[in-house]
Design a protein around this motif. Structure first.
Motif, short mmCIF file in Angstrom:
data_model
loop_
_atom_site.label_atom_id
_atom_site.label_comp_id
_atom_site.label_asym_id
_atom_site.label_seq_id
_atom_site.Cartn_x
_atom_site.Cartn_y
_atom_site.Cartn_z
N GLY A 278 0.79 -1.23 0.00
CA GLY A 278 0.00 0.00 0.00
C GLY A 278 0.81 1.27 0.00
N ASP A 279 2.11 1.17 -0.18
CA ASP A 279 2.98 2.35 -0.12
C ASP A 279 3.05 3.02 -1.49
OD1 ASP A 279 4.84 4.25 0.64
OD2 ASP A 279 6.54 2.88 0.40
N ILE A 280 1.97 3.67 -1.89
CA ILE A 280 1.90 4.32 -3.20
C ILE A 280 2.83 5.53 -3.27
CG2 ILE A 280 0.34 5.38 -4.89
CD1 ILE A 280 -0.10 2.33 -4.26
N GLU A 281 3.10 6.15 -2.13
CA GLU A 281 4.01 7.30 -2.10
C GLU A 281 5.47 6.87 -2.13
OE1 GLU A 281 2.59 9.19 1.43
OE2 GLU A 281 1.07 10.32 0.34
N LEU A 282 5.71 5.57 -2.09
CA LEU A 282 7.05 4.98 -2.19
C LEU A 282 8.00 5.46 -1.10
CD1 LEU A 282 7.43 5.11 -6.08
CD2 LEU A 282 6.34 3.35 -4.66
N GLY A 283 7.49 5.50 0.12
CA GLY A 283 8.31 5.89 1.26
C GLY A 283 9.20 4.77 1.77
N LEU A 284 8.82 3.53 1.51
CA LEU A 284 9.63 2.39 1.92
C LEU A 284 10.82 2.27 0.98
CD1 LEU A 284 9.92 -0.10 3.76
CD2 LEU A 284 8.51 -1.37 2.12
N ASP A 285 12.00 2.14 1.55
CA ASP A 285 13.22 2.02 0.77
C ASP A 285 13.06 0.92 -0.30
OD1 ASP A 285 16.28 2.54 0.60
OD2 ASP A 285 16.08 0.35 0.76
N GLN B 152 -4.78 3.70 -1.92
CA GLN B 152 -5.74 4.49 -1.17
C GLN B 152 -5.47 5.99 -1.33
OE1 GLN B 152 -8.56 3.29 1.06
NE2 GLN B 152 -8.19 1.98 -0.70
N GLU B 153 -4.74 6.35 -2.37
CA GLU B 153 -4.42 7.76 -2.61
C GLU B 153 -5.66 8.54 -3.03
OE1 GLU B 153 -1.25 9.37 -2.09
OE2 GLU B 153 -1.33 7.54 -0.91
N ASP B 154 -5.54 9.87 -2.98
CA ASP B 154 -6.65 10.78 -3.27
C ASP B 154 -6.76 11.14 -4.74
OD1 ASP B 154 -7.49 11.04 -0.62
OD2 ASP B 154 -6.03 12.60 -0.22
N ASP B 155 -6.26 10.30 -5.62
CA ASP B 155 -6.33 10.64 -7.04
C ASP B 155 -6.82 9.44 -7.85
OD1 ASP B 155 -4.14 8.98 -8.28
OD2 ASP B 155 -2.93 10.08 -6.86
N PRO B 156 -7.39 9.69 -9.03
CA PRO B 156 -7.88 8.60 -9.86
C PRO B 156 -6.82 8.03 -10.82
CG PRO B 156 -8.57 10.67 -10.80
CD PRO B 156 -7.83 11.00 -9.52
N MET B 157 -5.58 8.45 -10.68
CA MET B 157 -4.52 7.99 -11.58
C MET B 157 -4.22 6.51 -11.33
SD MET B 157 -4.04 10.81 -13.10
CE MET B 157 -2.67 10.33 -14.13
N ASP B 158 -3.82 5.82 -12.40
CA ASP B 158 -3.36 4.44 -12.26
C ASP B 158 -1.91 4.51 -11.80
OD1 ASP B 158 -2.51 1.83 -12.47
OD2 ASP B 158 -3.53 1.47 -14.38
N ASN B 159 -1.68 4.26 -10.54
CA ASN B 159 -0.35 4.38 -9.95
C ASN B 159 0.47 3.10 -10.03
OD1 ASN B 159 -0.36 7.18 -8.91
ND2 ASN B 159 -2.12 6.45 -7.74
N ARG B 160 -0.06 2.09 -10.69
CA ARG B 160 0.67 0.82 -10.79
C ARG B 160 2.03 0.96 -11.45
NH1 ARG B 160 -4.16 -2.89 -12.91
NH2 ARG B 160 -4.65 -0.88 -13.75
N PRO B 161 2.17 1.66 -12.58
CA PRO B 161 3.48 1.69 -13.24
C PRO B 161 4.62 2.16 -12.33
CG PRO B 161 1.81 2.53 -14.73
CD PRO B 161 1.15 2.36 -13.39
N LYS B 162 4.41 3.23 -11.57
CA LYS B 162 5.49 3.72 -10.72
C LYS B 162 5.77 2.74 -9.57
CE LYS B 162 3.06 6.64 -7.40
NZ LYS B 162 3.00 7.92 -6.74
N VAL B 163 4.72 2.10 -9.04
CA VAL B 163 4.92 1.14 -7.96
C VAL B 163 5.62 -0.11 -8.48
CG1 VAL B 163 3.74 -0.32 -6.27
CG2 VAL B 163 2.98 2.03 -6.62
N LEU B 164 5.20 -0.59 -9.63
CA LEU B 164 5.84 -1.77 -10.22
C LEU B 164 7.32 -1.52 -10.49
CD1 LEU B 164 3.01 -2.96 -12.63
CD2 LEU B 164 3.77 -4.10 -10.53
N GLU B 165 7.63 -0.33 -10.99
CA GLU B 165 9.03 0.00 -11.25
C GLU B 165 9.81 0.02 -9.94
OE1 GLU B 165 12.65 1.84 -11.46
OE2 GLU B 165 11.00 2.98 -10.53
N HIS B 166 9.24 0.61 -8.91
CA HIS B 166 9.87 0.68 -7.59
C HIS B 166 10.14 -0.72 -7.04
CE1 HIS B 166 10.80 2.52 -3.69
NE2 HIS B 166 9.98 1.65 -3.12
#
Length: 186
Positions: free
Chosen positions: A75-82, A103-117
């Motif tokens: 659930g770390d969409i903000e990528l705070g975890l190392d 659970q972010e406040d936006d309708p963007m598909d945040n998967r690409p940045k999380v998958l890359e991380h």
């Protein structure tokens, strides 16, 4: 971290209710889910007192390798975890179904940045709070809107209320401004 995240905090509490407190583990450990109330958000409505102790990465890696868990919810969409810590944990849990909980406040598909991380190409599924009907999030994306446990809803109020509505959201995201400003004018 210790920062409040309403959606993730409520999800953790719900998982503890459904699965039992010993069967839901969060990392990093968050004291506000376990009876510790930081002064900075003493009025936050999602403070819980669930069982659990802080665990270091090595202990969690051992538990993942030993098959203690059935799934991983990230659930770390903000990528705070190392990045290296996240990848170590996922490597230890290789073979477990991995889901992203957004659970972010936006309708963007945040998967690409999380998958890359995470160094991953795919996940088993994507649970998204703010989904728009006009956006195709794909077949493995499901809505997961906010919730609130019935037991926390006051059953009686001691004083007459002069206003029937209170808005605690930030107008910085999504369509909130379009809803909030007309409410404020009324």
């Amino acid at each position: 971290g210790e920062r409040p995240n309403y959606g993730l905090d409520m999800l953790y509490d719900g998982l503890c209710t459904v699965l039992g407190g010993a069967n839901a583990v969060e990392y990093p450990w968050k004291g506000s889910l376990h009876g510790q109330v930081p002064d900075s958000f003493a009025q936050y409505p999602c403070l819980f007192d669930r069982p659990g102790e802080p665990q270091d990465v090595e202990a969690l890696e051992r538990q993942l390798r030993d098959g203690r868990f059935d799934i991983i919810l990230f659930g770390d969409i903000e990528l705070g975890l190392d990045r290296d810590v996240a990848r170590r944990l996922l490597s230890a849990g290789a073979g477990l179904p991995l889901f992203i909980v957004d659970q972010e406040d936006d309708p963007m598909d945040n998967r690409p940045k999380v998958l890359e991380h995470l160094g991953r190409g795919t996940v088993r599924g994507y649970f998204k709070r703010e989904m728009l009907r006009c956006v195709d999030y794909g077949p493995d994306a499901w809505p997961l809107p906010f919730a609130y446990p019935d037991g926390r809803v006051p059953q009686a109020f001691t004083a007459e209320r002069c206003r029937p509505l209170f808005w605690a959201g930030s107008r910085a995201y999504g369509l909130r401004r379009r809803y909030l400003e007309p409410l404020e004018r009324r």
